[in-house]
Design a protein around this motif. Structure first.
Motif, PDB file in Angstrom:
ATOM      1  N   ALA A   1       0.824  -1.208   0.000  1.00  0.00           N
ATOM      2  CA  ALA A   1       0.000   0.000   0.000  1.00  0.00           C
ATOM      3  C   ALA A   1       0.854   1.252   0.000  1.00  0.00           C
ATOM      4  N   HIS A   2       1.890   1.281   0.826  1.00  0.00           N
ATOM      5  CA  HIS A   2       2.745   2.468   0.879  1.00  0.00           C
ATOM      6  C   HIS A   2       3.561   2.616  -0.397  1.00  0.00           C
TER       7      HIS A   2
ATOM      8  N   ARG B   1       1.237   4.176  -2.946  1.00  0.00           N
ATOM      9  CA  ARG B   1       1.048   5.605  -2.708  1.00  0.00           C
ATOM     10  C   ARG B   1       2.292   6.416  -3.083  1.00  0.00           C
TER      11      ARG B   1
END
Length: 466
Positions: free
Chosen positions: A82-83, A86
């Motif tokens: 997820a990071h 992003r």
């Protein structure tokens, strides 16, 4: 302390152990603001905060991440993805080399060769973040040995900020691999004692504790033969000035309200009982080689003077700075060089009052008990630490009164006296740790039974049931 290459000559590669805790996040802040001095190559944590660990890994572009809890792997894996998404799928650092998994750069600090880097545990390796040109996500290691594996990862400095006895294996691994060890995990030095000291080369261990960092700085002002004594300062904690009777009924919430420092829960409780200061007395003995009769403790509530060295001519050199752990952390990472702007300095345009007072060892006997354990040597300090870890957990869970923490530690240490001696192996230390934990657990359970069956009756030890 021995000679260490200047951190100004090239960026130092750093491995952060305990990166999501109080010391770890403050170290990350120092590194983040000094990319020309430091770069992070590996991270490790218990696994209780997978999102923060993953965010740190992506931000710093590390090659490896370790978690002690196997159950945390899936959460770390998803958080990394997820990071990375992003952040655009690319890590902050350059891609790792095929051989070591490390970003290319200057060689690490000379030292004994590190043991081969183990492959990730089956099922825990992470594939490419996806798409051509995107750097792969870091390798994820997990399990009881994972943090020690990362401690031996190629780097210049390993910051060990793991909490408690669990940091011992990582300390030993870092020393064996020849890394400079920035030591915030005092328990590993205290419990390992001669085992750790025997592995460390001169200057290989650099203290992170504010008190021992202060002493290391003050010792620059004279030769070893000119030192008369070391003076460790203690804030006195939130209950400074209370007598033993006034410590009855203390709650965890009250004990966690430290007046000057912002720290993790275990060290905050240890500061309230003064067990932390007892551990620091043993640490000072091991780090600087002075006898226990030459290591004193004085209460300094403002926590601005972090410790002092008294010299044989009557001079005393003190190190002063605001109570901000980023200062000793930055110095440990950059030793022997300072890192400009690590934290704000003292405001000399305002009035200040700094006071000092003797330690009340009747109300707070933890320091004298630690001296007894340190003088006994061998595995006695490991028993002191292990019993305290059990008692702090019981206190936080509402199963042990505040005053009974040190009472129980004292009983365990007194029963351990016959087992003291020079520890010669990790097995000796682990055996003492297991015995002390088991004995402390028995004593905690017995305390609970007494208070359960005698409500309103003063217990034999500790002075309070609540």
């Amino acid at each position: 302390m021995g000679e260490v290459e200047s951190s100004r000559s090239r960026p130092r590669d750093v491995v952060l152990l305990g990166s999501t805790g109080s010391v770890g996040t403050q170290a990350a802040d120092v590194i983040r603001r000094n990319p020309d001095r430091f770069r992070v190559t590996g991270l490790a944590a218990g696994g209780g905060n997978p999102d923060l660990l993953a965010a740190q890994a992506i931000e710093f572009g590390v090659a490896v991440v370790a978690v002690a809890q196997e159950s945390a792997v899936s959460g770390v894996r998803e958080a990394l993805k997820a990071h990375a998404a992003r952040a655009g799928g690319a890590r902050a650092g350059p891609p790792p080399t095929a051989l070591t998994g490390q970003p290319p750069g200057p060689p690490a600090r000379p030292g004994p060769p590190a043991r081969p880097i183990p492959p990730p545990l089956r099922g825990h390796g992470l594939s490419d973040a996806g798409g051509a040109g995107r750097a792969p996500l870091p390798t994820v290691l997990a399990g009881t040995d994972a943090i020690a594996e990362v401690a031996a990862w190629p780097a210049d400095v390993v910051l060990n900020a793991v909490t408690g006895f669990s940091g011992l294996a990582a300390t030993l691994a870092a020393l064996r691999a020849g890394r400079v060890l920035a030591l915030a995990n005092k328990e590993s030095l205290i419990t390992g004692g001669p085992l750790v000291a025997g592995l460390a080369a001169p200057g290989q261990i650099v203290p992170v504790d504010s008190e021992h960092s202060a002493i290391a700085q003050c010792l620059r002002c004279g030769s070893g033969g000119e030192v008369a004594r070391l003076v460790l300062t203690a804030s006195g904690g939130p209950f400074r000035g209370r007598d033993r009777a006034e410590l009855a009924g203390i709650t965890p919430e009250q004990a966690l309200a430290h007046p000057t420092w912002n720290m993790g829960p275990v060290i905050t409780i240890n500061s309230a009982t003064l067990v932390n200061k007892g551990l620091e007395v043993i640490e000072a003995h091991l780090l600087f080689g002075l006898g226990f009769d030459k290591i004193k403790v004085v209460v300094h509530p403002q926590s601005v003077i972090h410790s002092m060295v008294e010299f044989t001519d009557g001079s005393t050199i003190a190190q002063a700075s605001p109570p901000d752990m980023r200062i000793p952390i930055a110095l440990a990472l950059g030793w022997p060089d300072r890192v400009p702007g690590a934290a704000p300095s003292i405001d000399w345009t305002s009035a200040h009052t700094w006071t000092f007072e003797p330690l009340d060892e009747n109300a707070f006997p933890a320091v004298s008990i630690a001296r007894q354990a340190g003088q006994a040597g061998g595995t006695a300090p490991a028993a002191y630490n292990a019993a305290n870890e059990v008692c702090v957990a019981a206190f936080m869970a509402g199963r042990l009164p505040f005053v009974a923490i040190v009472d129980t530690v004292a009983q365990v240490v007194s029963e351990h006296d016959g087992r003291a001696g020079e520890a010669v192996s990790l097995a000796d230390v682990r055996a003492a740790d297991r015995w002390a934990r088991a004995r402390a657990t028995e004593l905690v359970a017995a305390w609970g039974q007494r208070t359960h069956h005698a409500v309103g009756t003063a217990p034999k030890r500790g002075g309070s049931a609540g």
